[in-house]
Write a protein that holds these residues in place. Structure first.
Motif, PDB file in Angstrom:
ATOM      1  N   PRO A 105       0.848  -1.129   0.079  1.00  0.00           N
ATOM      2  CA  PRO A 105      -0.016   0.110  -0.153  1.00  0.00           C
ATOM      3  C   PRO A 105       0.901   1.195   0.257  1.00  0.00           C
ATOM      4  CG  PRO A 105      -0.768  -1.498   1.729  1.00  0.00           C
ATOM      5  CD  PRO A 105       0.789  -2.105   1.328  1.00  0.00           C
ATOM      6  N   ASP A 106       0.545   2.109  -0.913  1.00  0.00           N
ATOM      7  CA  ASP A 106       1.253   3.328  -0.892  1.00  0.00           C
ATOM      8  C   ASP A 106       0.716   4.368  -0.027  1.00  0.00           C
ATOM      9  OD1 ASP A 106       2.293   5.541  -3.742  1.00  0.00           O
ATOM     10  OD2 ASP A 106       3.104   5.521  -1.800  1.00  0.00           O
ATOM     11  N   GLN A 107       1.138   4.244   1.389  1.00  0.00           N
ATOM     12  CA  GLN A 107       0.692   5.127   2.273  1.00  0.00           C
ATOM     13  C   GLN A 107       1.773   5.220   3.537  1.00  0.00           C
ATOM     14  OE1 GLN A 107      -3.054   2.989   2.597  1.00  0.00           O
ATOM     15  NE2 GLN A 107      -2.469   1.700   4.655  1.00  0.00           N
ATOM     16  N   PRO A 108       1.576   6.413   4.212  1.00  0.00           N
ATOM     17  CA  PRO A 108       2.441   6.604   5.253  1.00  0.00           C
ATOM     18  C   PRO A 108       2.824   5.321   6.078  1.00  0.00           C
ATOM     19  CG  PRO A 108       0.911   8.618   5.225  1.00  0.00           C
ATOM     20  CD  PRO A 108       0.585   7.389   4.114  1.00  0.00           C
ATOM     21  N   GLY A 109       3.884   5.110   6.442  1.00  0.00           N
ATOM     22  CA  GLY A 109       4.333   4.214   7.661  1.00  0.00           C
ATOM     23  C   GLY A 109       4.734   2.727   7.132  1.00  0.00           C
ATOM     24  N   ILE A 110       4.168   2.616   5.664  1.00  0.00           N
ATOM     25  CA  ILE A 110       4.601   1.066   5.125  1.00  0.00           C
ATOM     26  C   ILE A 110       5.896   0.938   5.252  1.00  0.00           C
ATOM     27  CG2 ILE A 110       4.252  -0.320   3.319  1.00  0.00           C
ATOM     28  CD1 ILE A 110       1.660   0.141   4.770  1.00  0.00           C
ATOM     29  N   SER A 111       6.838   1.845   4.533  1.00  0.00           N
ATOM     30  CA  SER A 111       8.307   1.456   4.521  1.00  0.00           C
ATOM     31  C   SER A 111       8.929   1.418   6.021  1.00  0.00           C
ATOM     32  CB  SER A 111       9.189   2.574   3.851  1.00  0.00           C
ATOM     33  OG  SER A 111       8.667   2.713   2.405  1.00  0.00           O
TER      34      SER A 111
ATOM     35  N   ALA B  45      15.873   1.642  -3.379  1.00  0.00           N
ATOM     36  CA  ALA B  45      15.244   2.305  -4.585  1.00  0.00           C
ATOM     37  C   ALA B  45      13.748   2.221  -4.439  1.00  0.00           C
ATOM     38  CB  ALA B  45      15.574   1.918  -5.886  1.00  0.00           C
ATOM     39  N   GLN B  46      13.072   3.198  -4.395  1.00  0.00           N
ATOM     40  CA  GLN B  46      11.503   3.215  -4.697  1.00  0.00           C
ATOM     41  C   GLN B  46      10.914   4.047  -5.735  1.00  0.00           C
ATOM     42  OE1 GLN B  46       8.606   4.227  -1.331  1.00  0.00           O
ATOM     43  NE2 GLN B  46       7.176   4.820  -2.959  1.00  0.00           N
ATOM     44  N   ASN B  47      10.203   3.798  -6.710  1.00  0.00           N
ATOM     45  CA  ASN B  47       9.611   4.629  -7.631  1.00  0.00           C
ATOM     46  C   ASN B  47       8.335   4.970  -7.230  1.00  0.00           C
ATOM     47  OD1 ASN B  47       9.938   5.884 -10.063  1.00  0.00           O
ATOM     48  ND2 ASN B  47      10.771   4.107 -11.011  1.00  0.00           N
TER      49      ASN B  47
ATOM     50  N   LYS C 138      -0.852   1.393  -5.065  1.00  0.00           N
ATOM     51  CA  LYS C 138       0.165   0.460  -4.647  1.00  0.00           C
ATOM     52  C   LYS C 138       1.515   1.084  -5.148  1.00  0.00           C
ATOM     53  CE  LYS C 138      -2.401  -3.139  -3.834  1.00  0.00           C
ATOM     54  NZ  LYS C 138      -2.739  -3.693  -2.299  1.00  0.00           N
ATOM     55  N   ALA C 139       2.783   0.457  -4.381  1.00  0.00           N
ATOM     56  CA  ALA C 139       4.141   0.951  -4.845  1.00  0.00           C
ATOM     57  C   ALA C 139       5.101  -0.458  -4.531  1.00  0.00           C
ATOM     58  CB  ALA C 139       4.661   2.030  -4.022  1.00  0.00           C
ATOM     59  N   SER C 140       6.055  -0.257  -5.231  1.00  0.00           N
ATOM     60  CA  SER C 140       7.277  -1.520  -5.168  1.00  0.00           C
ATOM     61  C   SER C 140       8.444  -0.963  -4.594  1.00  0.00           C
ATOM     62  CB  SER C 140       7.170  -2.184  -6.419  1.00  0.00           C
ATOM     63  OG  SER C 140       6.109  -2.847  -6.853  1.00  0.00           O
ATOM     64  N   ILE C 141       9.097  -1.435  -3.600  1.00  0.00           N
ATOM     65  CA  ILE C 141      10.174  -1.230  -2.945  1.00  0.00           C
ATOM     66  C   ILE C 141      11.248  -2.200  -3.303  1.00  0.00           C
ATOM     67  CG2 ILE C 141      11.376  -0.623  -0.972  1.00  0.00           C
ATOM     68  CD1 ILE C 141       8.605   0.050   0.236  1.00  0.00           C
ATOM     69  N   GLY C 142      12.472  -1.813  -3.856  1.00  0.00           N
ATOM     70  CA  GLY C 142      13.595  -2.754  -3.845  1.00  0.00           C
ATOM     71  C   GLY C 142      14.845  -2.435  -3.038  1.00  0.00           C
TER      72      GLY C 142
ATOM     73  N   ASN D  24       3.703  10.581   3.228  1.00  0.00           N
ATOM     74  CA  ASN D  24       3.854   9.633   2.107  1.00  0.00           C
ATOM     75  C   ASN D  24       5.166   9.655   1.578  1.00  0.00           C
ATOM     76  OD1 ASN D  24       3.173   7.074   1.378  1.00  0.00           O
ATOM     77  ND2 ASN D  24       1.877   8.077  -0.431  1.00  0.00           N
ATOM     78  N   MET D  25       5.976   8.749   1.354  1.00  0.00           N
ATOM     79  CA  MET D  25       7.179   8.944   0.615  1.00  0.00           C
ATOM     80  C   MET D  25       6.666   8.217  -1.029  1.00  0.00           C
ATOM     81  SD  MET D  25       9.820   7.590   3.278  1.00  0.00           S
ATOM     82  CE  MET D  25       9.221   5.883   3.556  1.00  0.00           C
ATOM     83  N   LYS D  26       6.915   9.217  -1.963  1.00  0.00           N
ATOM     84  CA  LYS D  26       6.561   8.904  -3.193  1.00  0.00           C
ATOM     85  C   LYS D  26       7.820   8.295  -3.849  1.00  0.00           C
ATOM     86  CE  LYS D  26       2.686  10.914  -3.791  1.00  0.00           C
ATOM     87  NZ  LYS D  26       1.512  10.538  -3.726  1.00  0.00           N
ATOM     88  N   MET D  27       8.984   8.446  -3.683  1.00  0.00           N
ATOM     89  CA  MET D  27      10.328   8.111  -4.323  1.00  0.00           C
ATOM     90  C   MET D  27      11.351   7.903  -3.091  1.00  0.00           C
ATOM     91  SD  MET D  27      11.155   9.665  -7.779  1.00  0.00           S
ATOM     92  CE  MET D  27      12.749   9.106  -8.250  1.00  0.00           C
ATOM     93  N   ILE D  28      12.249   7.001  -3.185  1.00  0.00           N
ATOM     94  CA  ILE D  28      13.402   6.756  -2.210  1.00  0.00           C
ATOM     95  C   ILE D  28      14.432   6.446  -2.936  1.00  0.00           C
ATOM     96  CG2 ILE D  28      14.386   5.548  -0.157  1.00  0.00           C
ATOM     97  CD1 ILE D  28      11.496   4.353   0.351  1.00  0.00           C
ATOM     98  N   THR D  29      15.654   7.037  -2.776  1.00  0.00           N
ATOM     99  CA  THR D  29      17.198   6.783  -3.342  1.00  0.00           C
ATOM    100  C   THR D  29      17.864   6.926  -2.202  1.00  0.00           C
ATOM    101  OG1 THR D  29      18.015   8.781  -4.006  1.00  0.00           O
ATOM    102  CG2 THR D  29      16.092   7.734  -5.637  1.00  0.00           C
TER     103      THR D  29
HETATM  104  C1  LIG Z   1       5.495   2.680  -0.508  1.00  0.00           C
HETATM  105  C2  LIG Z   1       5.851   3.459   0.798  1.00  0.00           C
HETATM  106  O1  LIG Z   1       7.240   4.032   0.851  1.00  0.00           O
HETATM  107  C3  LIG Z   1       5.104   4.465   1.401  1.00  0.00           C
HETATM  108  N1  LIG Z   1       4.623   5.274   0.516  1.00  0.00           N
HETATM  109  C4  LIG Z   1       5.403   4.917   2.789  1.00  0.00           C
HETATM  110  O2  LIG Z   1       5.756   6.139   2.796  1.00  0.00           O
HETATM  111  O3  LIG Z   1       5.812   4.139   3.727  1.00  0.00           O
END
Ligand SMILES: C[C@@H](O)[C@H](N)C(=O)O
Ligand SMILES: C[C@@H](O)[C@H](N)C(=O)O
Lengths: 164, 164
Positions: free
Chosen positions: A23-29, A47-49, A55-59, B121-126
Motif C-alpha cells: 500500500p502506498d501510504q505513510p508508515g509502510i516503509s 530504490a522506490q519509484n 500500490k508501490a514497489s520497493i527494491g 507519504n514517501m513517493k520515491m526513495i534513493t
Molecule cells: C510505499 C511506501 O514507501 C509508502 N509510500 C511509505 O511512505 O511508507
C-alpha cells in the motif's frame, strides 16, 4: 581542474529483494525496514519509484549472506501487506563517486553510455549527490566496472591525485 | 562521538517524471538520459527498480522550471520505446546526510519512522553511502524536514559541531 568522477567501485556479492504491491501510504516503509533493522541486517541500496493504483514497489539490496534472514523477515510481512516478494541472488553493485558531480550535468548519462556500450543491463539505479550506483548481474560486474573506469579515465594518473 | 546523521535538507520545487514500461535491456537508460543531457537539463534523483516481463520503469526528478522541456524530450522518446510518461509537479526532496551512516545500521529506518510519525507519504526513495533522499508532496515538505530534524536531533548543538 575539476573532475566529476574520481573513483569507481564494485560490491561483488550482493542480493536484491523486491517487495511488490505494498500500500502506498505513510508508515509502510517504516514497518518493512524496522522489521529488518530489528534483525540487525544492514540494507545497502534502497530504490522506490512512484506507485500507481495506490500500490508501490520497493527494491533493496543486502549482502548475499544475509539473504535468507532477510527473506524470513519480509515474507510474512509482505503477506500481511497484501504484497509479494521476489529476489535475485547473483547481483553486483557498481558505483561511481565524485564531488564534481554536483556541478556537472550528464555524469549519469556518461555512466549509462559506458554500460550500454559494454552490453550491460542495469537492474536497479539509485543516485545521491556525489554517488551513482547501479545493480547488474554478477556475471556483468567486472565488465561493468571496467567500462566505467575507461569512460571516466580512472586509470590515468591525474594531477594532484597522489604521488607524482 | 560518531553521529550517523549530521544534516538534513529540502529542495522545495522539484518535479517528478516517470517513464513506465521501457524495454529492460542494455542501452535504454542511455538513450533516455542522453536525450535529456543534450538539452542541458540537470537531472536530480534517479530511481529504477527491477522490472518484470521484460519491462522496467524509471523515475527521476528535475527542477520544476525544467519540467516542460523535459516532457518535450521524453514524450516522443517514450512513444518510440512503447512506454508511457507520467509526471507530478508539486513535489519536494527531503534528504539526510552523514558519513556515520556507513557504520550505523537502521539510519534509513529511523528516517522512515520520523516520516511515518508525521503522516508523510514517501513517493520515491534513493540512497547513497552518506545520503538518503525521499520525494514527498510539496505540501508535506516542511513537515517532513521538521520531523527528521527532530528525530536526528539536528537542532541540538553537538560537541565539536561549531562554536562553543
Ligand atoms: C510505499 C511506501 O514507501 C509508502 N509510500 C511509505 O511512505 O511508507
Ligand atoms: C531499464 C533500463 O535501465 C535498462 N535496464 C538499461 O540498462 O538501460
Amino acid at each position: 581542474h575539476d573532475v566529476p568522477v574520481c573513483g569507481a567501485a564494485i560490491v561483488k556479492d550482493e542480493a536484491r529483494v523486491g517487495i511488490v504491491g505494498v500500500p502506498d501510504q505513510p508508515g509502510i516503509s517504516h514497518r518493512i525496514f524496522s522489521a529488518i533493522a530489528q534483525e540487525n541486517i544492514a540494507v545497502d541500496m534502497i530504490a522506490q519509484n512512484v506507485g500507481s493504483g495506490g500500490k508501490a514497489s520497493i527494491g533493496f539490496t543486502v549482502t548475499k549472506t544475509e539473504l535468507p534472514n532477510t527473506l524470513a523477515v519480509v515474507r510474512p510481512l509482505a503477506v500481511s501487506l497484501g504484497a509479494s516478494v521476489e529476489h535475485a541472488e547473483e547481483v553486483s553493485k557498481v558505483s561511481i563517486v565524485g564531488t564534481g558531480m554536483r556541478t556537472h550535468t550528464g555524469v549519469a548519462e556518461r555512466m549509462f553510455a559506458a554500460l550500454a556500450g559494454a552490453g550491460v543491463n542495469m537492474k536497479m539505479i539509485t543516485t545521491g549527490d556525489i554517488k551513482i550506483s547501479v545493480l547488474v548481474d554478477k556475471a556483468d560486474g567486472v565488465k561493468a566496472l571496467r567500462s566505467v573506469h575507461q569512460t571516466f579515465q580512472l586509470d590515468k594518473p591525474r594531477a594532484g591525485a597522489g604521488l607524482p
